[in-house]
Write a protein that holds these residues in place. Structure first.
Motif, PDB file in Angstrom:
ATOM      1  N   ILE A  37       0.871  -1.082   0.041  1.00  0.00           N
ATOM      2  CA  ILE A  37       0.012   0.061  -0.051  1.00  0.00           C
ATOM      3  C   ILE A  37       0.801   1.189  -0.138  1.00  0.00           C
ATOM      4  N   LEU A  38       1.886   1.067   0.662  1.00  0.00           N
ATOM      5  CA  LEU A  38       2.847   2.514   0.713  1.00  0.00           C
ATOM      6  C   LEU A  38       3.227   2.752  -0.547  1.00  0.00           C
ATOM      7  N   LYS A  39       3.642   1.606  -1.291  1.00  0.00           N
ATOM      8  CA  LYS A  39       4.374   1.702  -2.700  1.00  0.00           C
ATOM      9  C   LYS A  39       3.326   2.397  -3.570  1.00  0.00           C
ATOM     10  N   ARG A  40       1.945   1.837  -3.581  1.00  0.00           N
ATOM     11  CA  ARG A  40       0.972   2.382  -4.467  1.00  0.00           C
ATOM     12  C   ARG A  40       0.738   3.840  -4.045  1.00  0.00           C
ATOM     13  N   GLY A  57       1.109   9.533  -5.966  1.00  0.00           N
ATOM     14  CA  GLY A  57       1.443  10.850  -5.639  1.00  0.00           C
ATOM     15  C   GLY A  57       0.506  11.310  -4.425  1.00  0.00           C
ATOM     16  N   LEU A  58       0.192  10.253  -3.653  1.00  0.00           N
ATOM     17  CA  LEU A  58      -0.459  10.574  -2.423  1.00  0.00           C
ATOM     18  C   LEU A  58       0.436  10.941  -1.420  1.00  0.00           C
ATOM     19  N   LEU A  59       1.600  10.261  -1.517  1.00  0.00           N
ATOM     20  CA  LEU A  59       2.613  10.131  -0.278  1.00  0.00           C
ATOM     21  C   LEU A  59       3.975  10.454  -1.162  1.00  0.00           C
ATOM     22  N   GLN A  60       4.682  11.170  -0.385  1.00  0.00           N
ATOM     23  CA  GLN A  60       5.881  11.383  -0.753  1.00  0.00           C
ATOM     24  C   GLN A  60       7.116  11.112   0.502  1.00  0.00           C
ATOM     25  N   PRO A 117      -6.625  10.388   2.485  1.00  0.00           N
ATOM     26  CA  PRO A 117      -7.899   9.880   1.945  1.00  0.00           C
ATOM     27  C   PRO A 117      -7.225   9.409   0.219  1.00  0.00           C
ATOM     28  N   GLY A 118      -7.871   8.153  -0.166  1.00  0.00           N
ATOM     29  CA  GLY A 118      -7.503   7.604  -1.338  1.00  0.00           C
ATOM     30  C   GLY A 118      -6.388   6.727  -1.107  1.00  0.00           C
ATOM     31  N   VAL A 119      -5.628   6.551  -0.263  1.00  0.00           N
ATOM     32  CA  VAL A 119      -4.777   5.722  -0.106  1.00  0.00           C
ATOM     33  C   VAL A 119      -5.062   3.961   0.011  1.00  0.00           C
TER      34      VAL A 119
END
Ligand code: ADE
Length: 256
Positions: free
Chosen positions: A21-24, A29-32, A168-170
């Motif tokens: 999930i962290l990779k996705r 672009g939800l997490l950097q 949100p969205g992750v």
């Protein structure tokens, strides 16, 4: 959301952060996540980041200069108009030290942290960090439990994981984290999937009934039951309805 991690061991992170999930979340672009090596900010031929404590005693203490330089460099290079604001005004970039002396990390703290557009996690090591880092640089200190790790790196990964899944969205559905254990103040009840009967053990009838209201009530009661059995302390602060209290009364009386 943007998370900067300051550590002496950036190689510890990619294996965990770049899967599932962290990779996705990062690909979408939800997490950097930016890893910064504290040693890159140390000066001198040997780039020393730690020294023995004043006054003697065992262990090593992280020096203030490399960590101040790293954090201040980072803040000064924040680029977007949003980012530019972070170092000034009443909203400050949270600089969070991971330490067993910090405030306890809970789902509530994860929900609080996800409100920030950007976070900086500072991983302590050895005996600790020079006190001036705590006093004049750090804005928050967090512990992931009453035990001592060899450093803050695992704690930083725990925090990134728990916070990222609240963006949100992750998680697939927008509300997928809403019924999690702890998110509601209760532990979640049991889950079942196919097959309907495994060995001699069947899935509870109500879950196969297709009756949405009955299923919701059953889930709520099983969450209450599990919390009552395993973490009764949580019931003191959970939001409980009249029906919840009535069910707990029955449980306590041994009727359910
Ligand atoms: N560093 C060492 N132990 C820790 C803990 N329990 N929580 C956060 N950071 C730590």
């Amino acid at each position: 959301m943007h998370i900067d991690i300051l550590t002496l061991f950036p190689e510890m992170f990619p294996g965990y952060l770049n899967e599932s999930i962290l990779k996705r979340a990062q690909a979408a672009g939800l997490l950097q996540i930016d890893l910064h090596n504290i040693r890159d900010y140390a000066t001198g031929k040997h780039r020393i980041t730690d020294e023995p404590p004043y006054g003697g005693g065992g262990g090593m203490v992280l020096k203030p200069e490399p960590i101040f330089t790293a954090v201040e460099t980072l803040i000064s290079t924040l680029q977007s108009p949003e980012d530019k604001r972070l170092g000034i005004g009443d909203w400050r970039l949270p600089v969070i030290l991971l330490t067993p002396q910090g405030r306890p990390f809970t789902q509530r703290v994860a929900q609080e942290l996800v409100q920030h557009p950007r976070l900086l996690l500072l991983c302590g090591r050895y005996e600790g960090v020079d006190e001036r880092i705590r006093q004049h640089l750090v804005t928050d200190e967090i512990s992931i439990g009453d035990f001592v790790l060899t450093g803050g790196e695992l704690a930083a990964m725990v925090i990134v994981d728990a916070v990222a899944r609240l963006i949100p969205g992750v998680l697939g559905a927008e509300d997928a984290a809403e019924d999690d254990s702890h998110a509601t103040g209760l532990l979640e009840g049991p889950h079942y999937t196919r097959p309907e009967t495994f060995r001699d053990w069947s899935v509870p009838e109500v879950l196969r009934s297709g009756h949405a209201a009955n299923i919701a009530r059953w889930r709520r009661e099983e969450a209450l039951r599990r919390t009552w059995q395993r973490r009764p302390d949580l019931l003191l602060t959970a939001e409980l309805s009249e029906a919840d209290r009535w069910f707990l009364g029955k449980l306590a009386a041994g009727e359910r």
